[in-house]
Design a protein around this motif. Structure first.
Motif, PDB file in Angstrom:
ATOM      1  N   THR A 171       0.546 -20.640 -74.542  1.00  0.00           N
ATOM      2  CA  THR A 171      -0.658 -19.866 -74.237  1.00  0.00           C
ATOM      3  C   THR A 171      -1.780 -20.200 -75.213  1.00  0.00           C
ATOM      4  N   GLY A 172      -2.905 -20.593 -74.691  1.00  0.00           N
ATOM      5  CA  GLY A 172      -4.045 -20.851 -75.555  1.00  0.00           C
ATOM      6  C   GLY A 172      -4.057 -22.247 -76.133  1.00  0.00           C
ATOM      7  N   THR A 173      -2.914 -22.939 -76.063  1.00  0.00           N
ATOM      8  CA  THR A 173      -2.892 -24.279 -76.619  1.00  0.00           C
ATOM      9  C   THR A 173      -2.902 -25.319 -75.503  1.00  0.00           C
ATOM     10  N   ILE A 174      -1.861 -25.292 -74.669  1.00  0.00           N
ATOM     11  CA  ILE A 174      -1.920 -26.226 -73.543  1.00  0.00           C
ATOM     12  C   ILE A 174      -2.535 -25.561 -72.312  1.00  0.00           C
ATOM     13  N   THR A 175      -2.712 -24.252 -72.391  1.00  0.00           N
ATOM     14  CA  THR A 175      -3.489 -23.593 -71.352  1.00  0.00           C
ATOM     15  C   THR A 175      -4.784 -23.115 -71.979  1.00  0.00           C
ATOM     16  N   THR A 176      -5.793 -22.915 -71.170  1.00  0.00           N
ATOM     17  CA  THR A 176      -7.035 -22.405 -71.728  1.00  0.00           C
ATOM     18  C   THR A 176      -7.032 -20.896 -71.624  1.00  0.00           C
ATOM     19  N   ASN A 177      -7.716 -20.280 -72.547  1.00  0.00           N
ATOM     20  CA  ASN A 177      -7.821 -18.824 -72.481  1.00  0.00           C
ATOM     21  C   ASN A 177      -8.868 -18.406 -71.482  1.00  0.00           C
ATOM     22  N   LYS A 178      -9.878 -19.237 -71.356  1.00  0.00           N
ATOM     23  CA  LYS A 178     -11.050 -18.826 -70.596  1.00  0.00           C
ATOM     24  C   LYS A 178     -10.805 -18.804 -69.100  1.00  0.00           C
ATOM     25  N   LYS A 179     -10.508 -19.972 -68.564  1.00  0.00           N
ATOM     26  CA  LYS A 179     -10.433 -20.070 -67.120  1.00  0.00           C
ATOM     27  C   LYS A 179      -8.995 -19.906 -66.664  1.00  0.00           C
ATOM     28  N   ALA A 180      -8.804 -19.085 -65.708  1.00  0.00           N
ATOM     29  CA  ALA A 180      -7.488 -18.983 -65.108  1.00  0.00           C
ATOM     30  C   ALA A 180      -7.614 -19.495 -63.688  1.00  0.00           C
ATOM     31  N   LYS A 181      -6.538 -20.082 -63.215  1.00  0.00           N
ATOM     32  CA  LYS A 181      -6.551 -20.565 -61.842  1.00  0.00           C
ATOM     33  C   LYS A 181      -6.239 -19.349 -60.976  1.00  0.00           C
ATOM     34  N   ILE A 182      -7.115 -19.029 -60.078  1.00  0.00           N
ATOM     35  CA  ILE A 182      -6.922 -17.815 -59.288  1.00  0.00           C
ATOM     36  C   ILE A 182      -6.675 -18.211 -57.834  1.00  0.00           C
ATOM     37  N   SER A 183      -5.646 -17.639 -57.267  1.00  0.00           N
ATOM     38  CA  SER A 183      -5.409 -17.916 -55.849  1.00  0.00           C
ATOM     39  C   SER A 183      -5.263 -16.583 -55.112  1.00  0.00           C
ATOM     40  N   TYR A 184      -5.578 -16.590 -53.844  1.00  0.00           N
ATOM     41  CA  TYR A 184      -5.529 -15.351 -53.070  1.00  0.00           C
ATOM     42  C   TYR A 184      -4.385 -15.393 -52.080  1.00  0.00           C
ATOM     43  N   GLU A 185      -3.733 -14.283 -51.942  1.00  0.00           N
ATOM     44  CA  GLU A 185      -2.602 -14.182 -51.029  1.00  0.00           C
ATOM     45  C   GLU A 185      -2.784 -12.912 -50.218  1.00  0.00           C
ATOM     46  N   GLY A 186      -2.764 -13.026 -48.919  1.00  0.00           N
ATOM     47  CA  GLY A 186      -2.883 -11.829 -48.089  1.00  0.00           C
ATOM     48  C   GLY A 186      -3.836 -12.041 -46.927  1.00  0.00           C
ATOM     49  N   GLU A 187      -4.226 -10.935 -46.309  1.00  0.00           N
ATOM     50  CA  GLU A 187      -5.154 -11.002 -45.174  1.00  0.00           C
ATOM     51  C   GLU A 187      -6.497 -11.551 -45.624  1.00  0.00           C
ATOM     52  N   SER A 188      -7.135 -12.341 -44.770  1.00  0.00           N
ATOM     53  CA  SER A 188      -8.402 -12.927 -45.202  1.00  0.00           C
ATOM     54  C   SER A 188      -9.483 -11.846 -45.288  1.00  0.00           C
ATOM     55  N   LEU A 189     -10.355 -12.009 -46.237  1.00  0.00           N
ATOM     56  CA  LEU A 189     -11.394 -11.016 -46.482  1.00  0.00           C
ATOM     57  C   LEU A 189     -12.695 -11.472 -45.844  1.00  0.00           C
ATOM     58  N   SER A 190     -13.375 -10.564 -45.201  1.00  0.00           N
ATOM     59  CA  SER A 190     -14.669 -10.922 -44.622  1.00  0.00           C
ATOM     60  C   SER A 190     -15.693 -11.072 -45.747  1.00  0.00           C
ATOM     61  N   SER A 191     -16.797 -11.737 -45.431  1.00  0.00           N
ATOM     62  CA  SER A 191     -17.780 -11.978 -46.500  1.00  0.00           C
ATOM     63  C   SER A 191     -18.376 -10.659 -46.975  1.00  0.00           C
ATOM     64  N   GLU A 192     -18.420  -9.702 -46.072  1.00  0.00           N
ATOM     65  CA  GLU A 192     -18.929  -8.387 -46.475  1.00  0.00           C
ATOM     66  C   GLU A 192     -18.011  -7.742 -47.502  1.00  0.00           C
ATOM     67  N   ASN A 193     -16.702  -7.868 -47.244  1.00  0.00           N
ATOM     68  CA  ASN A 193     -15.733  -7.312 -48.183  1.00  0.00           C
ATOM     69  C   ASN A 193     -15.795  -8.028 -49.523  1.00  0.00           C
ATOM     70  N   LEU A 194     -15.970  -9.350 -49.464  1.00  0.00           N
ATOM     71  CA  LEU A 194     -16.070 -10.133 -50.698  1.00  0.00           C
ATOM     72  C   LEU A 194     -17.253  -9.656 -51.541  1.00  0.00           C
ATOM     73  N   THR A 195     -18.369  -9.412 -50.835  1.00  0.00           N
ATOM     74  CA  THR A 195     -19.548  -8.921 -51.532  1.00  0.00           C
ATOM     75  C   THR A 195     -19.240  -7.617 -52.240  1.00  0.00           C
ATOM     76  N   ASN A 196     -18.557  -6.738 -51.515  1.00  0.00           N
ATOM     77  CA  ASN A 196     -18.215  -5.446 -52.098  1.00  0.00           C
ATOM     78  C   ASN A 196     -17.329  -5.593 -53.323  1.00  0.00           C
ATOM     79  N   ILE A 197     -16.322  -6.460 -53.185  1.00  0.00           N
ATOM     80  CA  ILE A 197     -15.390  -6.648 -54.302  1.00  0.00           C
ATOM     81  C   ILE A 197     -16.149  -7.167 -55.522  1.00  0.00           C
ATOM     82  N   LYS A 198     -16.973  -8.160 -55.261  1.00  0.00           N
ATOM     83  CA  LYS A 198     -17.704  -8.761 -56.371  1.00  0.00           C
ATOM     84  C   LYS A 198     -18.612  -7.740 -57.062  1.00  0.00           C
ATOM     85  N   THR A 199     -19.254  -6.941 -56.261  1.00  0.00           N
ATOM     86  CA  THR A 199     -20.150  -5.945 -56.834  1.00  0.00           C
ATOM     87  C   THR A 199     -19.396  -4.948 -57.697  1.00  0.00           C
TER      88      THR A 199
END
Lengths: 792, 63
Positions: A502-530
């Motif tokens: 942790t922190g040495t061969i992986t970076t602390n800053k960026k994590a690889k993020i993946s989504y699993e589940g029902e697809s989100l509409s762009s409206e929902n994405l906006t809400n989540i982000k907000t």
């Protein structure tokens, strides 16, 4: 997408947040404010020297309240009198000429400051001010408001005045003074003309030379006598013995020469030798003053903390004054200095600095909290269980194994050579003495001393300092900072490399993020982000950065429950983001996974999974390292990522999980007992023990100005993939040194051939000595530069 | 020719004078930071050339 950069700090501007002021665009209000401060005070020159030099000022309200406490301020000040006070503040952001300019013009921003002076290499500013007009806390807030937040830690406490050791500079100056004048005065003697006037003044010149040589002999060279004496006592023949012997014999012989009028003596060579060797010493000492390789917990700890008195009032007290039973107030981003019990209902504590684990741990009321954690979120209260010196972290640090052994565990290459060099030299000297004494006693003494003089391993002793000094600079330019030149030798010997995960061969800053589940509409994405935007939780921040750019909408209702998640309302839609239980996820929260679950209007959508992001170039680095080194990976984490790591790393790389700091240290120790030279590459405090135990401890740092544990070298994270290149370069440096040893031995043989035959004239010595020095120095410099280019 | 005693003495005294100056320079910390002054030197010029006025303004403000 608009890729405009902020006029002040140079970061990308998010279109929706762009602020235009004075025809210039800024990324946030903070940057704009700094610009305003500067433009009002006619300090916009700041932006002329360097493009976008600034930093966004952070909100630090209340953080420096302890500076109101006079006893704390008194400990920080260098000097204090009625109308003048001097303070040295360390400011990590100092990085360019604009920084120097603005910080040296502080008196135009704040009345009461008379002068301020920047020390760029140390990243410090020394401020002289009038404590009656302006207080230290006001200055600190001013600095923070223009983006130069000083770093004040427990380390600063009771620093007082530091004594800078300048003795080497003095010694070098003295040696140069003596050398130069003696050279000038011995010039007539070099020509050996039997001219009447020269002969008349010979004694005058000679005695003047003798007097001039005294300071160099007695003062400048004193380190060599001490070191030689020490090495004889410890029965280790180091290079300083023949040097000290050569210097003393040279002085005695030269003095006898002029007393009995045999000749002019070797004072010119003597002082020249001392001068060149001190120069080599100076060159080898390349320090990165803004870095510290000897940090302990003190540099991480705050200097003062807010205590809640029994009557409910808040007071800043020095951390050393904290007693068992005190109630403390810990603000957002503040470090917990002592072990204690949480009084507030909930706290999220980031132990990344102790364990290397980036995700904060949730603590409930009544739980024990340990020193070293950082509070994230709202203000919490805790009750002290142990004072600073008795807390777990401090105890851990005081543990012997965590203290780097002071004794040098290895012999340097020069010492190895000198083990053979010294006896051989003495053998030759005595053998020739025995040979000559049969023929002529006088010559015998001359030859004996001449051998010791000419064999004085000046070039030999200079080889390593100049090569290592040069390589140290080459590495430093590529953001690999070593503690001292000896580390290069250690690097070349390494055969096993242990990486922290942790922190040495992986970076602390960026994590690889993946989504699993029902697809989100762009409206929902906006809400989540907000919704995420309003949260300060590290996972929220990461996910916020990961989601695509959106226009923001207004949130009507927002609630963040520490350790659980966020619940918010946007135009009647309820958004819940958080842990599996909180968001009502149907699947059991898998322990080995870090995930954020999404529920919108009571309907479960899915989860975002956070995987560690491995550093760029990791795969190819390990592949190339694997050919020459044994590689092992230690991790304080669980085995969640074992599979992906095995895919990524070359076959046969040993992976060990669930390692506590002590276990890491033990692991390194075991490898060393098997006769391996171990290099440990780590980051946080959790690796501190392993870094200290290993032969070479390298600390990886995202930002070298931020603090890293005690180690032998600090590598900037972006240069991680160059690690193999650095190792190869260190090996080549050793090759260069060996080649140059061969050359300097050649010079010694030439000199000895003069000496043994009894023909060593002062002039010959005066030519051989600088000639050998200069050729050796240029040879090693050219070779090390050549290798640095070729290997790249 | 005995003037050589005088000349050599003078030259040594001058050399010692410079040597003392060096010691004092080290003592006052001139050799501790060899980077910042090189940058600072450049600022003074730019301030005078570009902004002769601002300094007066600040003075007025302080008065």
């Amino acid at each position: 997408m608009d890729t405009q950069n902020c006029f002040h700090c140079g970061l990308d501007i998010i279109k929706a947040e762009e602020i235009i002021f004075d025809d210039k665009s800024f990324c946030c209000n903070g940057c704009k404010t700094v610009y305003e401060i500067f433009s009002v005070n006619d300090l916009t020159c700041y932006y002329d020297f360097e493009k976008a030099p600034g930093a966004t000022p952070l909100d630090i309200k209340g953080k420096y309240d302890f500076l109101e406490n006079e006893s704390i301020v008194a400990k920080l000040l260098e000097f204090e009198e009625e109308a003048t006070a001097i303070v040295s503040l360390s400011i990590p952001h100092i990085h360019c000429s604009s920084c120097i300019w603005i910080l040296e013009n502080l008196q135009r921003l704040q009345k009461g400051i008379s002068t301020s002076q920047v020390n760029f290499p140390e990243k410090k500013v020394r401020i002289t001010y009038n404590p009656q007009t302006v207080s230290l806390s006001k200055i600190v807030y001013l600095l923070s408001s223009i983006g130069y937040e000083p770093y004040i830690s427990l380390e600063n406490y009771e620093t007082g005045k530091k004594n800078i050791d300048r003795s080497l500079t003095y010694k070098l100056g003295v040696a140069f003074f003596c050398f130069g004048n003696i050279m000038l005065l011995s010039f007539p003697e070099y020509f050996e003309v039997n001219e009447f006037w020269l002969d008349t003044y010979k004694p005058f010149f000679r005695w003047l030379i003798f007097i001039l040589s005294l300071p160099a002999f007695l003062y400048s060279a004193s380190d060599y006598y001490v070191s030689a004496y020490k090495s004889i006592r410890s029965k280790m023949l180091n290079i300083d013995i023949p040097i000290a012997l050569g210097i003393i014999v040279m002085f005695v012989r030269s003095t006898t020469d002029i007393v009995f009028n045999y000749g002019s003596g070797f004072f010119d060579s003597l002082t020249g030798l001392i001068f060149f060797m001190l120069l080599g010493k100076m060159f080898q000492i390349k320090t990165y003053s803004f870095l510290s390789f000897e940090r302990d917990f003190k540099s991480y700890f705050p200097i003062a903390i807010t205590r809640i008195n029994s009557d409910g009032s808040e007071e800043s007290v020095p951390v050393y004054d904290i007693q068992k039973g005190d109630r403390l107030l810990i603000r957002n981003q503040e470090l917990i200095p002592v072990d204690g019990i949480l009084i507030s209902e909930k706290a999220a504590i980031d132990y990344s600095f102790v364990t290397g684990e980036a995700v904060p741990i949730t603590k409930n009321s009544g739980d024990k909290v340990f020193a070293g954690g950082k509070q994230i979120g709202k203000v919490v209260e805790m009750e002290v269980l142990y004072s600073v010196s008795q807390s777990y972290l401090t105890q851990l640090w005081s543990n012997d194994v965590f203290q780097k052994a002071v004794t040098q565990r290895h012999k340097s290459i020069t010492d190895t050579i000198s083990r053979y060099f010294t006896p051989v030299l003495l053998l030759i000297a005595f053998a020739s003495f025995a040979y000559w004494i049969v023929i002529d006693t006088n010559t015998a003494f001359n030859v004996f001393t001449a051998i010791l003089i000419v064999a004085c391993p000046c070039a030999l002793a200079l080889t390593a300092p100049f090569t290592m000094g040069n390589v140290l600079r080459i590495l430093g330019k590529q953001k690999f900072y070593l503690k001292n030149a000896l580390v290069i030798e250690q690097l070349a010997k390494v055969d096993t490399i242990v990486f922290d995960k942790t922190g040495t061969i992986t970076t602390n800053k960026k994590a690889k993020i993946s989504y699993e589940g029902e697809s989100l509409s762009s409206e929902n994405l906006t809400n989540i982000k907000t919704v995420l935007r309003a949260s300060n939780h590290p996972l929220s921040r990461m996910l916020y950065d990961f989601l695509p750019e959106m226009k923001s909408v207004t949130i009507t209702d927002f609630e963040e429950i520490t350790g659980k998640g966020i619940r918010a309302k946007i135009q009647g839609i309820e958004v819940v983001i958080g842990s599996a239980a909180f968001a009502g996820s149907p699947d059991e929260n898998t322990v080995l996974q870090t995930a954020v679950h999404i529920t919108i209007n009571n309907e479960y959508y899915g989860k975002y999974i956070f995987n560690n992001q491995y550093r760029v170039g990791l795969e190819s680095l390990f592949k190339s390292l694997k050919q020459n080194y044994q590689i092992k990976v230690l991790s304080g984490d669980n085995e969640g990522e074992k599979f992906s790591l095995e895919m990524l790393l070359p076959v046969g790389t040993e992976l060990i999980f669930n390692q506590k700091p002590e276990q890491k240290l033990e692991f390194i120790k075991q490898l060393q007992e098997q006769g391996r030279n171990v290099m440990m590459v780590g980051d946080g405090l959790n690796d501190a023990g392993a870094l200290a135990q290993s032969n070479v401890g390298i600390s990886i740092s995202e930002n070298v100005n931020v603090f890293s544990p005690a180690c032998d070298g600090i590598l900037e994270a972006n240069e991680f993939q160059k690690l193999h290149y650095f190792l190869k370069l260190s090996k080549k440096a050793m090759t260069t040194i060996r080649m140059s040893f061969g050359m300097s031995l050649l010079y010694n043989i030439i000199g000895l051939s003069f000496a043994i035959t009894g023909h060593l004239q002062p002039l010959v010595a005066a030519i051989i000595m600088p000639l050998s020095t200069i050729t050796i120095v240029s040879f090693v410099t050219i070779m090390s530069n050549f290798y640095a280019k070729k290997l790249r | 020719m005995s003037v050589i005693y005088l000349l050599i003495s003078i030259s040594i005294i001058i050399a010692i004078g410079f040597f003392i100056a060096f010691i004092r320079a080290v003592k006052t910390g001139q050799y501790d930071d060899d980077y910042t002054p090189s940058v600072r030197m450049l600022f003074d010029d730019e301030l005078k050339v570009e902004n002769p006025k601002p300094e007066q303004i600040t003075e007025e403000k302080q008065n």
